[in-house]
Motif scaffolding. Sequence first.
Motif, PDB file in Angstrom:
ATOM      1  N   ILE A   1       8.595  16.854  20.487  1.00 46.71           N
ATOM      2  CA  ILE A   1       8.493  18.099  21.252  1.00 46.71           C
ATOM      3  C   ILE A   1       9.055  17.862  22.636  1.00 46.71           C
ATOM      4  O   ILE A   1       8.729  16.882  23.273  1.00 46.71           O
ATOM      5  CB  ILE A   1       7.033  18.575  21.364  1.00 46.71           C
ATOM      6  N   ILE A   2       9.911  18.811  23.105  1.00 43.54           N
ATOM      7  CA  ILE A   2      10.373  18.712  24.488  1.00 43.54           C
ATOM      8  C   ILE A   2       9.642  19.752  25.288  1.00 43.54           C
ATOM      9  O   ILE A   2       9.153  20.724  24.790  1.00 43.54           O
ATOM     10  CB  ILE A   2      11.888  18.877  24.640  1.00 43.54           C
TER      11      ILE A   2
ATOM     12  N   ARG B   1      12.578  24.255  15.547  1.00 42.39           N
ATOM     13  CA  ARG B   1      11.971  25.543  15.849  1.00 42.39           C
ATOM     14  C   ARG B   1      11.712  25.614  17.347  1.00 42.39           C
ATOM     15  O   ARG B   1      11.013  24.762  17.900  1.00 42.39           O
ATOM     16  CB  ARG B   1      10.667  25.700  15.089  1.00 42.39           C
ATOM     17  N   ALA B   2      12.296  26.608  18.006  1.00 44.63           N
ATOM     18  CA  ALA B   2      12.055  26.840  19.432  1.00 44.63           C
ATOM     19  C   ALA B   2      10.906  27.828  19.554  1.00 44.63           C
ATOM     20  O   ALA B   2      10.962  28.929  18.996  1.00 44.63           O
ATOM     21  CB  ALA B   2      13.305  27.386  20.104  1.00 44.63           C
ATOM     22  N   ILE B   3       9.865  27.417  20.259  1.00 40.27           N
ATOM     23  CA  ILE B   3       8.692  28.261  20.453  1.00 40.27           C
ATOM     24  C   ILE B   3       8.827  28.964  21.801  1.00 40.27           C
ATOM     25  O   ILE B   3       8.954  28.304  22.838  1.00 40.27           O
ATOM     26  CB  ILE B   3       7.384  27.434  20.428  1.00 40.27           C
TER      27      ILE B   3
ATOM     28  N   PHE C   1      20.663  31.108  24.106  1.00 37.03           N
ATOM     29  CA  PHE C   1      20.375  30.232  25.235  1.00 37.03           C
ATOM     30  C   PHE C   1      18.971  30.599  25.700  1.00 37.03           C
ATOM     31  O   PHE C   1      18.684  31.774  25.928  1.00 37.03           O
ATOM     32  CB  PHE C   1      21.374  30.439  26.375  1.00 37.03           C
ATOM     33  N   VAL C   2      18.103  29.602  25.811  1.00 42.47           N
ATOM     34  CA  VAL C   2      16.722  29.840  26.235  1.00 42.47           C
ATOM     35  C   VAL C   2      16.478  29.068  27.529  1.00 42.47           C
ATOM     36  O   VAL C   2      16.502  27.835  27.532  1.00 42.47           O
ATOM     37  CB  VAL C   2      15.712  29.391  25.160  1.00 42.47           C
ATOM     38  N   PRO C   3      16.240  29.768  28.642  1.00 39.78           N
ATOM     39  CA  PRO C   3      15.925  29.070  29.894  1.00 39.78           C
ATOM     40  C   PRO C   3      14.610  28.292  29.754  1.00 39.78           C
ATOM     41  O   PRO C   3      13.701  28.719  29.035  1.00 39.78           O
ATOM     42  CB  PRO C   3      15.779  30.206  30.905  1.00 39.78           C
ATOM     43  N   TYR C   4      14.517  27.174  30.460  1.00 31.84           N
ATOM     44  CA  TYR C   4      13.302  26.356  30.369  1.00 31.84           C
ATOM     45  C   TYR C   4      12.054  27.149  30.738  1.00 31.84           C
ATOM     46  O   TYR C   4      10.982  26.914  30.176  1.00 31.84           O
ATOM     47  CB  TYR C   4      13.417  25.121  31.269  1.00 31.84           C
ATOM     48  N   GLY C   5      12.163  28.106  31.649  1.00 35.85           N
ATOM     49  CA  GLY C   5      11.013  28.917  32.030  1.00 35.85           C
ATOM     50  C   GLY C   5      10.472  29.776  30.903  1.00 35.85           C
ATOM     51  O   GLY C   5       9.312  30.188  30.927  1.00 35.85           O
ATOM     52  N   ASN C   6      11.295  30.043  29.893  1.00 36.61           N
ATOM     53  CA  ASN C   6      10.885  30.851  28.737  1.00 36.61           C
ATOM     54  C   ASN C   6      10.635  30.015  27.489  1.00 36.61           C
ATOM     55  O   ASN C   6      10.370  30.564  26.428  1.00 36.61           O
ATOM     56  CB  ASN C   6      11.955  31.897  28.411  1.00 36.61           C
ATOM     57  N   LEU C   7      10.732  28.699  27.601  1.00 37.37           N
ATOM     58  CA  LEU C   7      10.602  27.811  26.456  1.00 37.37           C
ATOM     59  C   LEU C   7       9.256  27.104  26.491  1.00 37.37           C
ATOM     60  O   LEU C   7       8.904  26.470  27.483  1.00 37.37           O
ATOM     61  CB  LEU C   7      11.733  26.773  26.479  1.00 37.37           C
ATOM     62  N   ILE C   8       8.509  27.227  25.408  1.00 36.76           N
ATOM     63  CA  ILE C   8       7.240  26.503  25.306  1.00 36.76           C
ATOM     64  C   ILE C   8       7.487  25.126  24.705  1.00 36.76           C
ATOM     65  O   ILE C   8       7.019  24.121  25.220  1.00 36.76           O
ATOM     66  CB  ILE C   8       6.220  27.299  24.468  1.00 36.76           C
ATOM     67  N   ALA C   9       8.260  25.064  23.604  1.00 41.98           N
ATOM     68  CA  ALA C   9       8.529  23.779  22.949  1.00 41.98           C
ATOM     69  C   ALA C   9       9.691  23.918  21.983  1.00 41.98           C
ATOM     70  O   ALA C   9      10.000  25.011  21.523  1.00 41.98           O
ATOM     71  CB  ALA C   9       7.298  23.301  22.187  1.00 41.98           C
ATOM     72  N   VAL C  10      10.319  22.774  21.663  1.00 41.64           N
ATOM     73  CA  VAL C  10      11.259  22.676  20.551  1.00 41.64           C
ATOM     74  C   VAL C  10      10.656  21.642  19.614  1.00 41.64           C
ATOM     75  O   VAL C  10      10.418  20.497  20.007  1.00 41.64           O
ATOM     76  CB  VAL C  10      12.668  22.249  21.001  1.00 41.64           C
ATOM     77  N   ILE C  11      10.400  22.056  18.379  1.00 44.63           N
ATOM     78  CA  ILE C  11       9.708  21.207  17.414  1.00 44.63           C
ATOM     79  C   ILE C  11      10.673  20.793  16.309  1.00 44.63           C
ATOM     80  O   ILE C  11      11.397  21.621  15.770  1.00 44.63           O
ATOM     81  CB  ILE C  11       8.510  21.959  16.797  1.00 44.63           C
ATOM     82  N   ASN C  12      10.667  19.508  15.984  1.00 46.13           N
ATOM     83  CA  ASN C  12      11.441  19.002  14.857  1.00 46.13           C
ATOM     84  C   ASN C  12      10.634  19.273  13.590  1.00 46.13           C
ATOM     85  O   ASN C  12       9.601  18.656  13.361  1.00 46.13           O
ATOM     86  CB  ASN C  12      11.704  17.511  15.040  1.00 46.13           C
ATOM     87  N   GLU C  13      11.097  20.196  12.759  1.00 45.86           N
ATOM     88  CA  GLU C  13      10.371  20.602  11.562  1.00 45.86           C
ATOM     89  C   GLU C  13      10.425  19.565  10.448  1.00 45.86           C
ATOM     90  O   GLU C  13       9.679  19.664   9.487  1.00 45.86           O
ATOM     91  CB  GLU C  13      10.918  21.936  11.049  1.00 45.86           C
ATOM     92  N   GLU C  14      11.298  18.563  10.539  1.00 47.81           N
ATOM     93  CA  GLU C  14      11.430  17.571   9.483  1.00 47.81           C
ATOM     94  C   GLU C  14      10.433  16.426   9.602  1.00 47.81           C
ATOM     95  O   GLU C  14      10.295  15.632   8.688  1.00 47.81           O
ATOM     96  CB  GLU C  14      12.857  17.043   9.454  1.00 47.81           C
ATOM     97  N   VAL C  15       9.732  16.334  10.712  1.00 51.98           N
ATOM     98  CA  VAL C  15       8.732  15.284  10.887  1.00 51.98           C
ATOM     99  C   VAL C  15       7.474  15.705  10.150  1.00 51.98           C
ATOM    100  O   VAL C  15       7.012  16.833  10.276  1.00 51.98           O
ATOM    101  CB  VAL C  15       8.454  15.042  12.392  1.00 51.98           C
ATOM    102  N   GLU C  16       6.901  14.799   9.384  1.00 50.45           N
ATOM    103  CA  GLU C  16       5.802  15.134   8.478  1.00 50.45           C
ATOM    104  C   GLU C  16       4.436  15.299   9.145  1.00 50.45           C
ATOM    105  O   GLU C  16       3.678  16.150   8.758  1.00 50.45           O
ATOM    106  CB  GLU C  16       5.699  14.044   7.400  1.00 50.45           C
ATOM    107  N   THR C  17       4.101  14.490  10.136  1.00 50.97           N
ATOM    108  CA  THR C  17       2.760  14.550  10.701  1.00 50.97           C
ATOM    109  C   THR C  17       2.779  15.127  12.107  1.00 50.97           C
ATOM    110  O   THR C  17       3.773  15.041  12.812  1.00 50.97           O
ATOM    111  CB  THR C  17       2.118  13.150  10.771  1.00 50.97           C
TER     112      THR C  17
END
Length: 58
Positions: free
Chosen positions: A57-58, A3-5, A35-51
Motif C-alpha cells: 500500500i502506498i 486498486r486505487a482507493i 490521474f489521481v492527486p495524492y490529496g484525493n488518494l487513500i491507497a493503492v492496493i496490490n490485489e495479487e498479494v494473498e494476505t
Amino acid sequence: MFRAILPDGELDCERYEETDFGVELYTDDDEMIAFVPYGNLIAVINEEVETNRDRSII
C-alpha cells in the motif's frame, strides 16, 4: 492488478506510476485511465498479494 482507493470510490488498473503530484493509472494496453492527486488518494492496493499482512500500500 491494482486498486486505487479514493474517498468516493475505487478504480482498478493494471499498473500505476507515481508522479510529483499524484498517481497515473493505466490499463494493460498502457492507456491512461486517470490521474489521481495524492490529496484525493487513500491507497493503492496490490490485489495479487494473498494476505492482508503482505499487501503493498502506498
